[in-house]
Write a protein that holds these residues in place. Structure first.
Motif, mmCIF file in Angstrom:
data_model
loop_
_atom_site.group_PDB
_atom_site.id
_atom_site.type_symbol
_atom_site.label_atom_id
_atom_site.label_comp_id
_atom_site.label_asym_id
_atom_site.label_seq_id
_atom_site.Cartn_x
_atom_site.Cartn_y
_atom_site.Cartn_z
ATOM 1 N N ILE A 59 59.310 47.832 40.726
ATOM 2 C CA ILE A 59 58.969 46.471 39.970
ATOM 3 C C ILE A 59 56.997 46.726 40.503
ATOM 4 O O ILE A 59 56.546 47.287 41.103
ATOM 5 N N LEU A 60 56.839 46.140 38.835
ATOM 6 C CA LEU A 60 54.574 45.744 39.121
ATOM 7 C C LEU A 60 54.786 44.381 39.181
ATOM 8 O O LEU A 60 55.167 43.912 38.413
ATOM 9 N N VAL A 61 53.516 43.712 40.118
ATOM 10 C CA VAL A 61 53.164 41.810 40.225
ATOM 11 C C VAL A 61 52.105 42.560 39.804
ATOM 12 O O VAL A 61 50.950 42.425 40.747
ATOM 13 N N ALA A 62 51.577 41.969 38.748
ATOM 14 C CA ALA A 62 50.189 42.381 38.525
ATOM 15 C C ALA A 62 50.122 40.934 38.497
ATOM 16 O O ALA A 62 50.356 40.212 37.753
ATOM 17 N N TYR A 63 48.883 40.688 39.025
ATOM 18 C CA TYR A 63 48.244 39.286 38.321
ATOM 19 C C TYR A 63 46.440 39.412 38.428
ATOM 20 O O TYR A 63 45.857 40.308 38.837
ATOM 21 N N PHE A 64 46.053 38.215 37.584
ATOM 22 C CA PHE A 64 44.403 37.712 37.340
ATOM 23 C C PHE A 64 44.224 36.728 38.474
ATOM 24 O O PHE A 64 45.247 35.814 37.990
ATOM 25 N N PHE A 106 49.622 44.289 42.172
ATOM 26 C CA PHE A 106 48.128 44.892 41.240
ATOM 27 C C PHE A 106 47.228 43.827 40.890
ATOM 28 O O PHE A 106 47.954 42.679 40.219
ATOM 29 N N THR A 107 46.001 43.827 41.777
ATOM 30 C CA THR A 107 45.473 42.565 40.605
ATOM 31 C C THR A 107 44.397 43.040 40.123
ATOM 32 O O THR A 107 43.211 44.072 40.066
ATOM 33 N N ILE A 108 43.913 42.482 38.894
ATOM 34 C CA ILE A 108 43.330 42.579 37.937
ATOM 35 C C ILE A 108 41.177 41.805 37.951
ATOM 36 O O ILE A 108 41.371 40.988 38.263
ATOM 37 N N ARG A 109 40.948 42.962 38.006
ATOM 38 C CA ARG A 109 40.025 42.215 37.977
ATOM 39 C C ARG A 109 38.832 43.352 37.234
ATOM 40 O O ARG A 109 38.899 44.020 37.342
ATOM 41 N N VAL A 110 37.548 42.063 37.208
ATOM 42 C CA VAL A 110 36.038 43.191 36.715
ATOM 43 C C VAL A 110 35.487 43.276 36.950
ATOM 44 O O VAL A 110 35.267 43.434 38.338
ATOM 45 N N ARG A 134 36.502 41.164 25.893
ATOM 46 C CA ARG A 134 37.890 42.233 25.992
ATOM 47 C C ARG A 134 36.792 42.628 27.136
ATOM 48 O O ARG A 134 35.934 43.789 27.395
ATOM 49 N N PRO A 135 36.911 42.154 29.098
ATOM 50 C CA PRO A 135 35.233 42.243 29.523
ATOM 51 C C PRO A 135 36.133 43.697 29.903
ATOM 52 O O PRO A 135 38.341 44.342 30.266
ATOM 53 N N GLU A 136 35.487 43.870 30.814
ATOM 54 C CA GLU A 136 35.965 45.715 31.223
ATOM 55 C C GLU A 136 35.902 45.332 32.845
ATOM 56 O O GLU A 136 35.962 44.637 33.559
ATOM 57 N N LEU A 137 37.834 46.085 32.894
ATOM 58 C CA LEU A 137 38.549 46.209 34.427
ATOM 59 C C LEU A 137 37.624 47.263 35.416
ATOM 60 O O LEU A 137 37.133 48.384 35.091
ATOM 61 N N GLU A 138 37.747 46.952 36.809
ATOM 62 C CA GLU A 138 37.303 47.646 38.047
ATOM 63 C C GLU A 138 38.764 49.168 37.792
ATOM 64 O O GLU A 138 38.053 50.705 38.113
ATOM 65 N N GLU A 139 39.561 48.743 37.271
ATOM 66 C CA GLU A 139 41.173 50.172 36.806
ATOM 67 C C GLU A 139 42.047 49.728 36.636
ATOM 68 O O GLU A 139 42.160 48.474 36.218
ATOM 69 N N ARG A 140 42.811 50.083 36.430
ATOM 70 C CA ARG A 140 44.375 50.882 35.696
ATOM 71 C C ARG A 140 45.125 50.917 36.241
ATOM 72 O O ARG A 140 45.236 51.231 37.994
ATOM 73 N N VAL A 141 46.506 50.849 36.434
ATOM 74 C CA VAL A 141 47.717 50.532 36.794
ATOM 75 C C VAL A 141 47.354 52.372 37.022
ATOM 76 O O VAL A 141 48.134 52.712 35.870
ATOM 77 N N GLU A 142 47.974 52.588 37.913
ATOM 78 C CA GLU A 142 47.996 53.860 38.884
ATOM 79 C C GLU A 142 50.212 54.430 37.987
ATOM 80 O O GLU A 142 51.016 53.594 39.104
ATOM 81 N N GLY A 153 51.268 37.754 36.193
ATOM 82 C CA GLY A 153 50.362 36.608 36.945
ATOM 83 C C GLY A 153 49.188 35.531 36.438
ATOM 84 O O GLY A 153 47.954 37.012 35.963
ATOM 85 N N TYR A 154 48.724 34.594 35.733
ATOM 86 C CA TYR A 154 47.422 34.091 34.699
ATOM 87 C C TYR A 154 47.518 32.974 35.246
ATOM 88 O O TYR A 154 48.421 32.170 35.130
#
Length: 237
Positions: A59-64, A106-110, A134-142, A153-154
């Motif tokens: 399970i992945l919990v990704a949020y901004f 996983f936190t979505i970071r610009v 589409r703002p650039e992000l620090e990283e993707r999910v591995e 979440g958002y």
């Protein structure tokens, strides 16, 4: 005379042996074919066996969260901009979902942080929305393939979603994955957020079982969101 009798007895013995060796064993060939057809129909050890499902149940919990995407000024107003002070609204909700599900957070970071002043942040968010940026992000999910279920979440920004969330959805393929949304918002509610997310991830299986709460209620919503996440996990795992 004895020789003739002996000869006749030998001939009879041979004919009897031939008859016994043919008739009783005749159905053996038919049984073998039926067994082979039954094995093929069962799918065991055949080329038609179904492939194993993708992922391994993780399970992945990704949020901004604004709190993860702005560097607060020393004089930031905690009253007018409470969600920029860690833990922010969505940041806190995501933490509870992660605790309840045991998923990976996983936190979505610009790469370019937002202003910590709410009015300035909202102005930039509006500009990005009008430009369909589409703002650039620090990283993707591995190892994204390892996840079968994704909680996203958002916050509601300008009656939609923060544009970095769309960057995340387009850069991380959620095709075929079960996706559950949770949102913190003002009086605008979910607005157009679900439609925007669906457009950005058309092949994901997005559930209409969505958790949302008013931003001022986020800090007191632990019991509600944990119950929501528990019901989902118990029904899908």
């Amino acid at each position: 005379m004895k020789r003739k009798v002996i000869t006749m007895l030998c001939v009879c013995a041979v004919l009897f042996a031939v008859g016994c060796s043919s008739a009783p064993n005749a159905p053996a060939t038919g049984n073998s074919r039926e067994n082979a057809e039954t094995a093929d129909a069962s799918g065991n050890d055949t080329e038609g066996s179904p492939a194993a499902p993708a992922g391994n149940g993780k399970i992945l919990v990704a949020y901004f969260s604004w709190a993860d995407n702005a560097v607060p000024d020393d004089d930031v107003d905690a009253v007018s901009s409470p969600s920029v002070i860690p833990p922010g609204n969505v940041q806190q909700l995501a933490g509870w979902v992660q605790e309840e599900t045991g998923g990976d957070l996983f936190t979505i970071r610009v790469t370019d942080p937002y202003p910590s002043d709410w009015d300035e942040c909202l102005e930039r968010a509006n500009e990005e929305r009008s430009e369909n940026a589409r703002p650039e992000l620090e990283e993707r999910v591995e190892n994204l393939d390892e996840y079968d279920t994704v909680f996203v979440g958002y916050p509601n920004w300008w009656y939609g979603v923060p544009m970095p969330l769309l960057t995340f959805l387009e850069e991380n393929d959620l095709s075929g994955k079960q996706v559950f949304l949770f949102c913190s918002h003002g009086t605008g509610g979910l607005a157009q957020s679900v439609e925007l997310i669906t457009e950005a991830a058309p092949d994901a299986v997005i559930s209409d079982n969505i958790f949302d709460c008013y931003e001022e209620d986020a800090s007191s919503s632990q019991e509600e969101i944990c119950s929501w996440a528990e019901d989902i996990i118990s029904g899908n795992m």
